[in-house]
Design an enzyme around this catalytic site. Structure first.
Site, PDB file in Angstrom:
ATOM      1  N   ASP A 217      17.228 -17.147  -8.910  1.00 49.67           N
ATOM      2  CA  ASP A 217      18.161 -18.091  -8.303  1.00 49.67           C
ATOM      3  C   ASP A 217      18.405 -19.198  -9.311  1.00 49.67           C
ATOM      4  OD1 ASP A 217      19.692 -19.641  -6.677  1.00 49.67           O
ATOM      5  OD2 ASP A 217      18.160 -19.981  -5.153  1.00 49.67           O
TER       6      ASP A 217
ATOM      7  N   ASP B  32      16.963 -11.800   0.558  1.00 48.88           N
ATOM      8  CA  ASP B  32      15.701 -12.457   0.214  1.00 48.88           C
ATOM      9  C   ASP B  32      15.451 -13.550   1.230  1.00 48.88           C
ATOM     10  OD1 ASP B  32      15.789 -15.466  -1.269  1.00 48.88           O
ATOM     11  OD2 ASP B  32      17.719 -14.438  -1.080  1.00 48.88           O
TER      12      ASP B  32
END
Length: 379
Positions: free
Chosen positions: A95, A274
């Site tokens: 990320d 996720d």
């Protein structure tokens, strides 16, 4: 080395669900897939052997913001990247840190150049620009890297959301340019996923999807959901994005969610998920099982000597009893955190694996509808 490749194996006749395969330089990922979150290069309370053997994880996540602050890019580069540093030889996704910066609302300042913020560790000030974030993600060395974006909170007004989305698009162009100017220092391909924004405004979501799709990236992410909006809005805007994002590219719904959120997301056309929920909730005594949700702290489990969950194949879930895990939780034993985390993650990976099997078998929708009812049951 080759760029990420996505193959569609089967599409469901009664929903938008699909089964496929993502191929990266560090291995294959069968979709739909859940990706355990390893924020600082480690999935909390779980080691890499357990991730492979008991949980059967195919890909894990790291986070740019946290890895930049600690251990730092100098350490990661000296190690040969995050794969070498943490010993995980399968795919990794990072990320960009956009969500973490969003979470630092009290200390951040957002400008066209980028975002300045204070470290949560020592209060030092830093700047994240699209170029800086791409450089950090190069140093980390993940197979899939996320573009730098602003994640607007639920409740933002239309004008702010529009301006934020347009800036996210400009930042994406700068991310792409920076990646074109640099190479992976470890000798394999890194693949950029842009992120759709636009909050809960249909015209902005559509515009963002169309802009992201025009970049012809190897995969695309849906951001700015699971940030406080009602569940029906989560599904509405996930479905809208899946309509406009390319069919032949993997779609990643960021930060979602409960087991039933994931099944509904799969039905809408999402391939990758996720969330910190399985480990975070597990550490607090909440277990997701094939029969429903368990609060293992409750007295009703004190003398329940049946396995944590015998409904799927997982050594931890099949071997240890509910009574023993409850005892560990109340005794504040570290082993409780490990067992609960392994169980929940293994359950999530089993669930998406079952979804894949039912998509291929052609009965996904009926199975999903029955499973969602069971998953929501409080035991």
């Amino acid at each position: 080395m080759a760029s990420l490749k996505f193959e569609l194996h089967k599409e469901d006749n009664q929903s938008k669900a699909r089964a496929g395969k993502i191929t990266t330089d560090h291995g294959e990922i069968l979709t739909p897939i859940f990706m355990p979150v390893g924020t600082v290069g480690s999935v909390k309370a779980v080691n890499q052997q357990q991730l492979k053997n008991d949980i059967k994880a195919q890909i894990i996540l790291g986070n740019t913001y946290h890895l930049y602050l600690r251990p730092g890019t100098d350490v990661l580069e000296a190690a040969g990247g995050l794969h070498k540093f943490n010993g995980w030889d399968r795919p990794i996704l990072t990320d960009s840190g956009g969500y973490q910066v969003f979470s630092l609302a009290g200390t951040r300042k957002i400008k066209e150049e980028g975002v300045t913020f204070q470290s949560h560790i020592d209060g030092s000030r830093h700047l994240f620009s699209p170029e800086k974030v791409m450089d950090i993600e190069r140093s980390i060395g993940a197979d899939i890297i996320m573009a730098f974006d602003e994640c607007t909170p639920f409740g933002s007004d239309y004008n702010y959301t529009r301006k934020s989305m347009e800036m996210t698009h400009r930042w994406l162009d700068r991310c792409i340019k920076r990646l074109d100017e640099t190479d992976n220092m470890y000798g394999y391909t890194q693949n950029l996923f842009p992120i759709v924004q636009g909050s809960v405004f249909p015209d902005l979501r559509k515009a963002s999807c169309e802009y992201i799709a025009s970049k012809n990236a190897v995969g695309n992410a849906i951001g700015g959901l699971s940030v406080g909006e009602p569940e029906d809005k989560l599904y509405e805007f996930t479905g809208l994005c899946c309509e406009y994002l390319p069919q032949d590219k993997p779609r990643y719904l960021m930060g979602v969610g409960t087991p039933w959120n994931i099944l509904e997301g799969i039905a809408l056309g999402v391939d990758m998920f996720d969330c910190v929920m399985p480990t975070r909730n597990g550490r607090n005594g909440m277990l997701f099982t094939t029969e429903g949700v368990i609060n293992i702290k409750n007295k009703k489990w004190e003398k329940d000597f049946t396995p944590i969950d015998s409904g799927f194949e997982c050594e931890t879930s099949n071997y240890y009893t509910k009574a023993y895990l409850r005892h560990l939780v109340h005794s504040q034993e570290i082993l409780a955190l490990e067992l609960a985390s392994i169980h929940n993650l293994a359950f999530y990976l089993w669930l998406v694996g079952q979804a894949r099997e039912h998509i291929i078998a052609g009965d996904f929708t009926s199975w999903k509808n029955e499973m969602v009812v069971k998953l929501k049951t409080r035991l």
